[in-house]
Design a protein around this motif. Structure first.
Motif, short mmCIF file in Angstrom:
data_model
loop_
_atom_site.label_atom_id
_atom_site.label_comp_id
_atom_site.label_asym_id
_atom_site.label_seq_id
_atom_site.Cartn_x
_atom_site.Cartn_y
_atom_site.Cartn_z
N HIS A 200 0.97 -1.23 0.04
CA HIS A 200 -0.02 0.04 0.09
C HIS A 200 0.79 1.22 0.07
N PRO A 201 0.90 2.10 -0.93
CA PRO A 201 1.95 2.94 -1.12
C PRO A 201 2.01 4.15 -0.06
N GLU A 202 0.56 4.37 0.19
CA GLU A 202 0.20 5.37 1.39
C GLU A 202 0.89 5.14 2.58
N LEU A 203 0.65 3.85 2.68
CA LEU A 203 1.04 3.42 4.12
C LEU A 203 2.75 3.45 4.16
N ILE B 221 -14.33 13.61 3.13
CA ILE B 221 -15.46 12.79 2.32
C ILE B 221 -14.98 11.66 1.74
N VAL B 222 -15.53 10.39 1.78
CA VAL B 222 -14.82 9.30 0.87
C VAL B 222 -16.21 8.58 0.27
N SER B 223 -15.94 7.86 -0.71
CA SER B 223 -17.07 7.05 -1.41
C SER B 223 -16.74 5.84 -2.01
N THR B 224 -17.92 5.02 -2.20
CA THR B 224 -17.72 3.85 -2.97
C THR B 224 -17.63 4.10 -4.48
N SER B 225 -17.36 3.36 -5.29
CA SER B 225 -17.42 3.30 -6.59
C SER B 225 -18.99 3.73 -7.31
N GLY B 226 -18.98 3.86 -8.43
CA GLY B 226 -20.37 3.87 -9.14
C GLY B 226 -20.79 5.36 -9.76
N TYR B 227 -19.49 6.05 -10.13
CA TYR B 227 -19.82 7.33 -10.72
C TYR B 227 -18.92 7.26 -12.02
N PRO B 228 -19.85 7.24 -13.08
CA PRO B 228 -18.93 6.98 -14.49
C PRO B 228 -17.85 8.25 -14.56
N SER B 229 -17.08 7.86 -15.29
CA SER B 229 -15.75 8.91 -15.42
C SER B 229 -16.08 9.99 -16.73
N TYR C 280 1.77 12.34 -5.02
CA TYR C 280 3.09 12.17 -5.51
C TYR C 280 3.88 12.71 -4.27
N THR C 281 3.29 13.16 -3.20
CA THR C 281 4.03 13.73 -2.24
C THR C 281 4.13 12.69 -1.03
N GLN C 282 5.17 12.84 0.14
CA GLN C 282 5.46 11.95 1.00
C GLN C 282 4.58 11.99 2.16
N THR C 283 3.48 13.02 2.21
CA THR C 283 2.61 13.40 3.07
C THR C 283 1.19 12.11 2.66
N PRO C 284 0.61 11.33 3.74
CA PRO C 284 -0.43 10.54 3.32
C PRO C 284 -1.67 11.72 3.01
N TRP C 285 -2.37 10.78 1.90
CA TRP C 285 -3.56 11.77 1.41
C TRP C 285 -4.39 12.63 2.55
N ALA C 286 -4.85 11.72 3.46
CA ALA C 286 -5.71 12.54 4.56
C ALA C 286 -5.28 13.76 5.06
N GLU C 287 -3.78 13.68 5.09
CA GLU C 287 -3.15 14.78 5.89
C GLU C 287 -2.81 16.06 5.16
N LEU C 288 -3.20 15.90 3.78
CA LEU C 288 -3.00 17.03 2.78
C LEU C 288 -4.21 18.07 2.84
N PRO C 289 -3.86 19.20 3.17
CA PRO C 289 -4.91 20.07 3.42
C PRO C 289 -5.90 20.24 1.97
N VAL D 41 -12.59 13.73 -2.94
CA VAL D 41 -13.34 12.69 -2.31
C VAL D 41 -12.46 11.31 -2.14
N GLY D 42 -12.30 10.78 -1.13
CA GLY D 42 -11.36 9.84 -0.70
C GLY D 42 -11.81 8.51 -1.25
N SER D 43 -10.95 7.56 -1.47
CA SER D 43 -11.45 6.05 -1.90
C SER D 43 -10.61 5.22 -1.04
N ILE D 44 -11.16 3.89 -1.28
CA ILE D 44 -10.29 2.73 -0.51
C ILE D 44 -8.95 2.80 -0.92
N TYR D 45 -8.14 3.19 -2.01
CA TYR D 45 -7.16 3.50 -2.39
C TYR D 45 -6.11 4.61 -1.57
N THR D 46 -6.81 5.32 -1.16
CA THR D 46 -6.15 6.39 -0.20
C THR D 46 -6.48 6.36 1.36
#
Length: 401
Positions: A88-91, A261-269, A292-301, A307-312
């Motif tokens: 897991h790249p963020e972890l 805010i986070v979400s499941t999938s289901g929103y077409p591209s 691309y930063t060294q800071t985890p996604w949720a800690e970036l202002p 919208v966050g996902s399972i990947y972040t």
């Protein structure tokens, strides 16, 4: 944002352990030293749901392993070669940040599984101890995109070490290319000396046992009336407007930080300015961008406006989480249903030959439910929910135990 909100603080090996956690770390160390000189590999599995403290136990364990490996000449661990793995790249960013602050932890000690597997094979060498966080993310089939050409990452790692310590939660399996169940794991480990331990205490969520049980039931197709409240120190809110939920999350972020805010999938591209948007009425925000930063996604202002996902979010704490249950999650004839035709994350369902056709639909639905489990269990202090489906939204708004 307060320092105590950072992921590096929450899983740091300087964080005090409970009596039970300290006893478990000692048990893991004893298991490791007992099997270092025996024909390997020997395996210790820690089972536990999201938020049960698996990562903090591993962080303390690995710090003690490396301290003894690098300083304690009389220890059986002296001079051993040990690695900490997480797919897991963020972890991985978090663990490497921790390594920079601890005297006997080096950034190179922390690796992605594919990187280590390929390196050990290239140099025809092995490791002594492998500690694997989020082992349910290990690839269980070849994946050329990740430069893994074997059949199973865990099988490859078992051939590369004397002792393997891993944590596993089948309800956090999210993609077919890393498809696992406890039964599949146990069959793979059956030939080896093996011990297991199950963590059950919820450390992350300050929620009532009733709410945790409700989430567990929900993510196994069982829809019950919501508990009357989330707990004395936990806020549970259901929204009929996603934008109102966003505003409430922003207010929480301004007061206590780490609210997203986070979400499941289901929103077409539908790309707009290079971004893929989640839209629900007045609500419109882009999905999380590659970090691309060294800071985890949720800690970036700036991720307050994504919208966050399972990947972040998998593996991370938030103080308050606002979960959007997207179009695939429906209430049909009073039954919780996953409409697979409305899922939009095609990578989740990569083809597998080892799942029987009659089991395939149920397995796909469980992956979607697992993603909901991961998202709903992010919040330390509160869970806010908005459902796209009007029938499900009405049920959540009106049905309280």
């Amino acid at each position: 944002m307060a320092v105590t909100n950072t992921a590096t603080t929450k899983i740091s090996p300087t964080l005090p352990l409970t009596t039970g956690q300290d006893r478990l770390v000692k048990q893991l160390l004893a298991f490791t030293t007992a099997h270092l000189q025996t024909p390997g590999p020997a395996v210790f599995t820690l089972y536990g749901d999201a938020g049960t403290g698996k990562s903090v136990v591993l962080a303390h364990l690995f710090d003690q392993l490396q301290t003894q490996a690098r300083t304690a000449t009389a220890s059986p661990l002296a001079g051993t070669t040990n690695y900490f793995l997480v797919n897991h790249p963020e972890l991985l960013k978090v663990y490497r940040q921790i390594a920079g602050r601890q005297p006997h932890l080096f950034k190179k000690d922390f690796q992605r599984p594919t990187t280590l597997i390929n390196r050990l094979a290239k140099h025809q060498t092995t490791a002594d101890v492998l500690v694997i966080d989020e082992a349910h993310l290990l690839l269980s089939q070849a994946d050329h995109y990740n430069n893994f050409y074997g059949d199973n990452q865990l099988s490859a790692l078992l051939q590369s070490a004397r002792v393997v310590i891993l944590v596993f939660d089948e309800t956090q399996v999210l993609r077919f290319k890393s498809f696992w169940t406890e039964a599949r794991l146990e069959r793979l480990l059956a030939p080896y000396p093996h011990t297991s331990y199950r963590l059950t205490h919820q450390f992350r969520m300050q929620a009532s046992d009733q709410l945790v049980a409700w989430i567990n039931a929900f993510t196994h197709h069982q829809l019950h009336p919501l508990p009357a409240n989330g707990g004395a120190n936990y806020e549970l809110r259901i929204f009929d407007d996603a934008e109102a939920m966003r505003q409430a999350i922003v207010a929480r972020d301004q007061t206590v930080g780490l609210s997203r805010i986070v979400s499941t999938s289901g929103y077409p591209s539908t790309l707009d300015g290079g971004k893929h948007y989640v839209t629900e009425g007045r609500f419109r925000l882009p999905w999380d961008q590659y970090n691309y930063t060294q800071t985890p996604w949720a800690e970036l202002p700036e991720t307050r406006n994504e919208v966050g996902s399972i990947y972040t979010c998998q593996g991370f704490d938030l103080n308050y989480v606002g979960v959007i249950l997207g179009p695939p999650v429906k209430l049909v004839d009073q039954q919780l249903t996953i409409d697979l035709s409305q899922t939009t994350d095609a990578a989740v369902f990569k083809h597998r030959d080892d799942i029987a056709p009659q089991d395939l639909t149920a397995a796909k639905q469980q992956l979607v439910l697992n993603s909901i489990n991961v998202l709903m269990k992010r919040g330390v202090k509160g869970l806010y929910i908005y459902a796209h489906d009007p029938q499900l939204r009405q049920f959540l708004l009106t049905q309280r135990a």
